[in-house]
Write a protein that holds these residues in place. Structure first.
Motif, PDB file in Angstrom:
ATOM      1  N   LEU A  45      -6.566  -6.596  -8.695  1.00  0.00           N
ATOM      2  CA  LEU A  45      -5.996  -6.024  -7.525  1.00  0.00           C
ATOM      3  C   LEU A  45      -6.040  -4.756  -7.332  1.00  0.00           C
ATOM      4  N   ASP A  46      -6.530  -3.929  -8.580  1.00  0.00           N
ATOM      5  CA  ASP A  46      -6.492  -2.276  -8.548  1.00  0.00           C
ATOM      6  C   ASP A  46      -5.288  -1.874  -7.904  1.00  0.00           C
ATOM      7  N   ALA A  47      -4.126  -2.163  -8.354  1.00  0.00           N
ATOM      8  CA  ALA A  47      -2.695  -1.744  -7.733  1.00  0.00           C
ATOM      9  C   ALA A  47      -2.765  -0.455  -8.067  1.00  0.00           C
ATOM     10  N   ARG A  48      -2.120   0.310  -7.087  1.00  0.00           N
ATOM     11  CA  ARG A  48      -2.029   1.935  -7.236  1.00  0.00           C
ATOM     12  C   ARG A  48      -0.727   2.235  -6.431  1.00  0.00           C
ATOM     13  N   ILE A  49       0.132   2.973  -7.291  1.00  0.00           N
ATOM     14  CA  ILE A  49       1.177   3.524  -6.437  1.00  0.00           C
ATOM     15  C   ILE A  49       1.488   5.175  -6.532  1.00  0.00           C
ATOM     16  N   ASP A  50       1.298   5.873  -5.279  1.00  0.00           N
ATOM     17  CA  ASP A  50       1.364   7.171  -5.547  1.00  0.00           C
ATOM     18  C   ASP A  50       3.119   7.506  -5.136  1.00  0.00           C
ATOM     19  N   HIS A  51       3.795   7.894  -5.915  1.00  0.00           N
ATOM     20  CA  HIS A  51       5.234   8.254  -5.406  1.00  0.00           C
ATOM     21  C   HIS A  51       5.154   9.386  -4.449  1.00  0.00           C
ATOM     22  N   ALA A  52       6.042   9.625  -3.435  1.00  0.00           N
ATOM     23  CA  ALA A  52       5.938  10.863  -2.671  1.00  0.00           C
ATOM     24  C   ALA A  52       6.089  12.091  -3.473  1.00  0.00           C
ATOM     25  N   ASP A  53       5.629  13.243  -3.049  1.00  0.00           N
ATOM     26  CA  ASP A  53       5.215  14.321  -3.622  1.00  0.00           C
ATOM     27  C   ASP A  53       5.346  15.607  -2.669  1.00  0.00           C
ATOM     28  N   PRO A  54       6.300  16.245  -2.674  1.00  0.00           N
ATOM     29  CA  PRO A  54       6.587  17.264  -1.697  1.00  0.00           C
ATOM     30  C   PRO A  54       5.468  18.398  -1.933  1.00  0.00           C
ATOM     31  N   ASP A  55       5.074  18.685  -3.107  1.00  0.00           N
ATOM     32  CA  ASP A  55       4.059  19.690  -3.532  1.00  0.00           C
ATOM     33  C   ASP A  55       2.935  19.366  -3.963  1.00  0.00           C
ATOM     34  N   TRP A  56       2.647  18.097  -3.332  1.00  0.00           N
ATOM     35  CA  TRP A  56       1.141  17.735  -3.500  1.00  0.00           C
ATOM     36  C   TRP A  56       0.339  18.707  -3.124  1.00  0.00           C
ATOM     37  N   PRO A  57      -0.561  19.271  -3.815  1.00  0.00           N
ATOM     38  CA  PRO A  57      -1.337  20.497  -3.735  1.00  0.00           C
ATOM     39  C   PRO A  57      -2.296  20.469  -2.778  1.00  0.00           C
ATOM     40  N   MET A  58      -2.605  19.317  -1.822  1.00  0.00           N
ATOM     41  CA  MET A  58      -3.332  19.270  -0.596  1.00  0.00           C
ATOM     42  C   MET A  58      -2.947  20.166   0.400  1.00  0.00           C
ATOM     43  N   GLY A  59      -1.646  20.692   0.434  1.00  0.00           N
ATOM     44  CA  GLY A  59      -1.519  21.627   1.388  1.00  0.00           C
ATOM     45  C   GLY A  59      -0.334  20.964   2.391  1.00  0.00           C
TER      46      GLY A  59
ATOM     47  N   THR B  56       5.557  -3.798  -6.200  1.00  0.00           N
ATOM     48  CA  THR B  56       6.850  -3.537  -6.264  1.00  0.00           C
ATOM     49  C   THR B  56       7.594  -3.039  -7.424  1.00  0.00           C
ATOM     50  N   ASP B  57       8.692  -2.226  -7.552  1.00  0.00           N
ATOM     51  CA  ASP B  57       9.181  -1.436  -8.764  1.00  0.00           C
ATOM     52  C   ASP B  57       9.239  -2.452  -9.832  1.00  0.00           C
ATOM     53  N   SER B  58       9.702  -3.531  -9.516  1.00  0.00           N
ATOM     54  CA  SER B  58       9.877  -4.554 -10.675  1.00  0.00           C
ATOM     55  C   SER B  58       9.217  -5.842 -10.237  1.00  0.00           C
ATOM     56  N   PRO B  59       7.780  -5.990 -10.560  1.00  0.00           N
ATOM     57  CA  PRO B  59       6.952  -7.134 -10.189  1.00  0.00           C
ATOM     58  C   PRO B  59       7.557  -8.106 -10.746  1.00  0.00           C
ATOM     59  N   ALA B  60       7.399  -9.461 -10.375  1.00  0.00           N
ATOM     60  CA  ALA B  60       7.589 -10.756 -11.209  1.00  0.00           C
ATOM     61  C   ALA B  60       6.445 -11.201 -12.125  1.00  0.00           C
ATOM     62  N   ALA B  61       5.269 -10.635 -11.449  1.00  0.00           N
ATOM     63  CA  ALA B  61       4.031 -10.912 -12.273  1.00  0.00           C
ATOM     64  C   ALA B  61       3.143  -9.621 -12.333  1.00  0.00           C
ATOM     65  N   PRO B  62       3.696  -8.547 -13.454  1.00  0.00           N
ATOM     66  CA  PRO B  62       3.163  -7.511 -13.523  1.00  0.00           C
ATOM     67  C   PRO B  62       1.543  -7.413 -13.590  1.00  0.00           C
ATOM     68  N   ALA B  63       0.828  -6.459 -13.241  1.00  0.00           N
ATOM     69  CA  ALA B  63      -0.512  -6.244 -13.526  1.00  0.00           C
ATOM     70  C   ALA B  63      -0.916  -4.733 -13.801  1.00  0.00           C
ATOM     71  N   LEU B  64      -1.800  -4.534 -14.426  1.00  0.00           N
ATOM     72  CA  LEU B  64      -2.086  -3.046 -14.557  1.00  0.00           C
ATOM     73  C   LEU B  64      -2.193  -2.349 -13.368  1.00  0.00           C
ATOM     74  N   ARG B  65      -1.620  -1.253 -13.510  1.00  0.00           N
ATOM     75  CA  ARG B  65      -1.403  -0.272 -11.954  1.00  0.00           C
ATOM     76  C   ARG B  65      -1.683   1.007 -12.463  1.00  0.00           C
ATOM     77  N   ARG B  66      -2.307   1.930 -11.366  1.00  0.00           N
ATOM     78  CA  ARG B  66      -2.563   3.259 -11.458  1.00  0.00           C
ATOM     79  C   ARG B  66      -1.223   3.911 -10.844  1.00  0.00           C
ATOM     80  N   VAL B  67      -0.306   4.500 -11.453  1.00  0.00           N
ATOM     81  CA  VAL B  67       0.811   5.111 -10.968  1.00  0.00           C
ATOM     82  C   VAL B  67       0.489   6.551 -11.158  1.00  0.00           C
ATOM     83  N   ASP B  68       0.508   7.241  -9.910  1.00  0.00           N
ATOM     84  CA  ASP B  68       0.323   8.777  -9.623  1.00  0.00           C
ATOM     85  C   ASP B  68      -0.940   9.106 -10.235  1.00  0.00           C
ATOM     86  N   GLY B  69      -1.834   8.286 -10.134  1.00  0.00           N
ATOM     87  CA  GLY B  69      -3.194   8.596 -10.953  1.00  0.00           C
ATOM     88  C   GLY B  69      -3.581   7.961 -12.234  1.00  0.00           C
ATOM     89  N   VAL B  70      -2.485   7.549 -12.825  1.00  0.00           N
ATOM     90  CA  VAL B  70      -2.566   7.560 -14.301  1.00  0.00           C
ATOM     91  C   VAL B  70      -2.459   5.799 -14.655  1.00  0.00           C
TER      92      VAL B  70
END
Lengths: 499, 499
Positions: free
Chosen positions: A103-117, A482-496
């Motif tokens: 699923l290549d699940a990825r979560i980016d949390h909101a980031d007001p200081d994201w250096p993209m500008g 989701t924050d608490s998945p019933a069936a967790p999978a490897l995820r990339r969270v904020d790039g990690v």
């Protein structure tokens, strides 16, 4: 109501008539509807359904294998092994779905200081099924690349319905296997219409052209695969078409390897190119050997025996036509012809030529020929191996038979990486193991989708597409995001990556 | 020899003549040769080269931004922001390459007891670059989707050479940016020919047709993108074509959301559809609102002002033609027309219709129109939102403006997942953040490759293909597949992810 496994295993015959256009339309509509329901199931449910299909096929072996033997001329041992491979494959995809990293699940949390500008919104990304897939079955693996083969297993695993275009080479086996698969899926709670069969070339094309269909998968010839690819691409809505077409699977034998173990190489090569009557897409069809090679001498004296007839009349005709054309090309001679086998089995034949003849016009001599034949090419200088590697088209496999001290191996590997999906070192390309790291693909014309594989767990990637959810509430997200998945999978969270 | 960054930033003008066929041939050959060298570099070297390009572009801002302003009519503030986004994007891809998980490295150790029924050989699988990529620049983002934009950055990051087909909308900017990129790459040690430009539509088609080219990437119109897709698919060796074409980006406002914050929604929508003069591919072109909505009332009274002219004559003509056609369709009225702006800026215009008119013939009314316009569609019952979602073609985005208690949201989400690459909840689709989880793609005609994204770190996946190495000696493996990699990356070992 549950049907017992025994009830599933009843020999059926294929329909006498091809599927009509109206019937294809009905099947495609039912498939799309089933797909919408199937996409809502959780991964555990999809895994259990795949395992139910595997169990049902294993239970049906006593019925399926005799039909397969009758229709394909393959031996009972080979067919039993292939069926075991097929049900293992279904179970491996069940594991792949349960594990969830595809699923290549990825979560980016909101980031007001994201250096993209600009502030980064919350984004959560995962994979969803493409929708109904038309799978075109192959003739040479009546189980593993047919009705319940790798394309079907990976598409169902991805969450896609399957419309299976049956191969005319084993019609009763297709009908019977299809009934086993359908019953097993329905008993496992899968929606009606998730899996169905269509019959006849015209019905296959109609299914591939249907607006409800979202992908095609195919194993077969370059000519047939390209024609279907062209249909898929020229639709009003083009769809991906994953065709595994043709390959000559060159084998490069270095001088040092020939000197060290020429007789052994000759024996292994003979075993590989005649395996399954030479009807594997990974059959080594081109063997490059040094001038004066022991390999060549041994091959010249090898008794080539062939026990089994070819799969069907079309393959017999193709074998003889191609062999006749190649034998008559200038600069090509017969290195060794086997004795005429009893019954309908073909005569195994090794042809030979020199590398300068090959390089003068590679397209003339480098051609796939289903059946127990191969072309042995003599070179003088190992740099000519690199020239040949550069000259050939895309391949499923390329093999180095070499010593670790061979300098040419690095150059050859660098060129072959651009030409083949799988590179082998001192092993033979026939036998494509179903594993996590397998790659059964390659640049055109080996396939129409060089980034993908049709064998191994990564085959599931063909049938999904990514969707991102921005600022979405938890209750509307796919479980794995989701924050608490019933069936967790490897995820990339904020790039990690996080297990 | 090192050129200082200052030397790089010198205004250039575009060539007076389009690139000839002979020149395209020479560029493609040089590109393939450079690609072979570039594929041999390690990830750290590729990352440094991307960062060098980013630094050089930042240093060149005082030269680049005035040219861009002159050629695109975009404001200095917008252009400075876009250039910052562009160099951030290059640095994020540098990080992506260094981190290495895009390689999806997999190692299966040999296993004599592999339950498939045959011993498992050792297999190691990673990703290699596809080869030369033709990138067709877009007009609406002269930095972020042009010469050094996302397609270029992700292709270079993947290890592919880039042949950039310059957009005629900003020729001098393209020439100057191209020179900065080339010089920065060469100063960073990248091979000559890794990046080059071609000029003119015919040269672009010739490059896409060239046998040495292995992929195409495009951002632009449905018509133009489909024509190029057809070229890519009909080559003797078909190649993948990643086209981002068109989208109307529907926004679905529920009755509860309108009741709770109608005025706010109207203001946000106005800001979004007029942002950048309405020339974003994610502009919300379709707004669905309930009958009697506050949103509609507020929009009717909103002063629509438009300060900036459109990018060029073709976009101006397209805006007026489409607007004229839509306004004259039966059942469509003008909800609000802005006052005629000074100078060459277009008049922002909101059209309105009823959902039954839309559903009667969606293709007639659901059409992308670059510029400050959108169609406001009134519905009576929220189930009609689901009907509209079902009726529309593939989209880059779809947006729900809703309350968490809205029952329709679940149904709508399920349908829209099959229609769009990104789903938004109470945010607006304009502004596509460059992140790990971004998905800028979607089913056709939003893109020609629905599984892929052209923005975000996953964009690199478009330009690689998998290769498996069977039984290969350590010294011939890519670093990331060796037992002791110099630059480790996340790997899947015997099916288990290991950091």
């Amino acid at each position: 109501m549950t049907t017992t496994d025994k009830d599933l295993a009843r020999e059926l015959t294929a329909p006498a008539e091809p599927t009509t256009a109206e019937e294809v339309d009905r099947i495609a509509a039912a498939s799309a509807e089933a797909g919408r329901l199937w996409a809502r199931t959780d991964r555990a449910e999809r895994s259990r359904a795949l395992e139910a299909v595997a169990d049902a096929l294993d239970d049906a072996a006593p019925v399926l294998i005799p039909i397969a033997g009758r229709e394909t001329h393959l031996t009972e041992g080979r067919l039993a092994g292939e069926l075991a491979r097929t049900t293992f494959q279904l179970r491996l995809f069940a594991e792949t779905v349960r594990e969830g990293s595809y699923l290549d699940a990825r979560i980016d949390h909101a980031d007001p200081d994201w250096p993209m500008g600009a502030p980064r919104p919350e984004l959560r990304r995962s994979q969803v099924p493409l929708g109904p897939v038309v799978v075109f079955a192959a003739s040479n693996f009546p189980f593993a690349f047919s009705v319940a083969g790798g394309d079907t297993a990976s598409a169902l695993a991805a969450g896609c319905p399957v419309i299976l275009k049956a191969h005319p080479g084993h019609p009763d086996l297709s009908a019977t296997t299809g009934a086993v698969v359908r019953a097993a899926l329905e008993n496992a709670g899968a929606p009606v219409g998730l899996f169905d069969l269509v019959w006849g070339a015209e019905a296959g094309r109609a299914a591939l052209s249907h607006p409800q269909v979202k992908a095609g998968a195919f194993t077969g010839s370059i000519e047939g695969g390209r024609a279907l690819f062209d249909i898929a691409c020229s639709r009003p809505e083009p769809i991906p078409f994953f065709g595994e077409l043709g390959s000559v699977n060159p084998v490069f034998v270095t001088r040092a390897a020939d000197a060290a173990r020429g007789a052994e190489i000759a024996a292994e090569f003979t075993g590989s190119f005649t395996l399954g009557a030479g009807q594997f897409c990974t059959k080594p069809g081109l063997l490059l050997v040094p001038s004066g090679a022991t390999v060549t001498e041994v091959l010249r004296d090898t008794e080539l025996s062939q026990a089994a007839p070819l799969l069907g009349d079309r393959i017999v005709a193709g074998y003889h036509d191609t062999l006749r054309r190649l034998s008559s090309e200038s600069g090509v001679e017969v290195l060794r012809r086997g004795s005429k086998p009893e019954g309908e089995a073909p005569t195994p034949t090794l042809l030979a030529t020199h590398v300068t003849t090959l390089l003068a016009d590679p397209d003339r001599l480098v051609t796939e020929c289903f059946g127990p034949t191969a072309l042995v090419v003599t070179y003088d200088d190992e740099t000519e191996l690199v020239d040949v590697a550069r000259a050939i088209d895309g391949q499923l496999t390329a093999t180095l038979i070499a010593e670790e001290t061979d300098d040419v191996a690095a150059d050859l590997t660098r060129v072959l990486v651009d030409k083949a999906g799988r590179l082998l070192w001192n092993q033979w390309p026939t036998g494509v193991s179903v594993t996590y790291a397998q790659q059964h693909g390659g640049p055109y014309p080996a396939t129409t989708a060089p980034a993908t594989t049709s064998v191994g767990t990564a085959a599931i990637d063909r049938f999904v597409r990514a969707v991102a959810f921005q600022n979405y509430p938890q209750h509307l997200l796919p479980d794995e995001l989701t924050d608490s998945p019933a069936a967790p999978a490897l995820r990339r969270v904020d790039g990690v990556a996080q297990n």
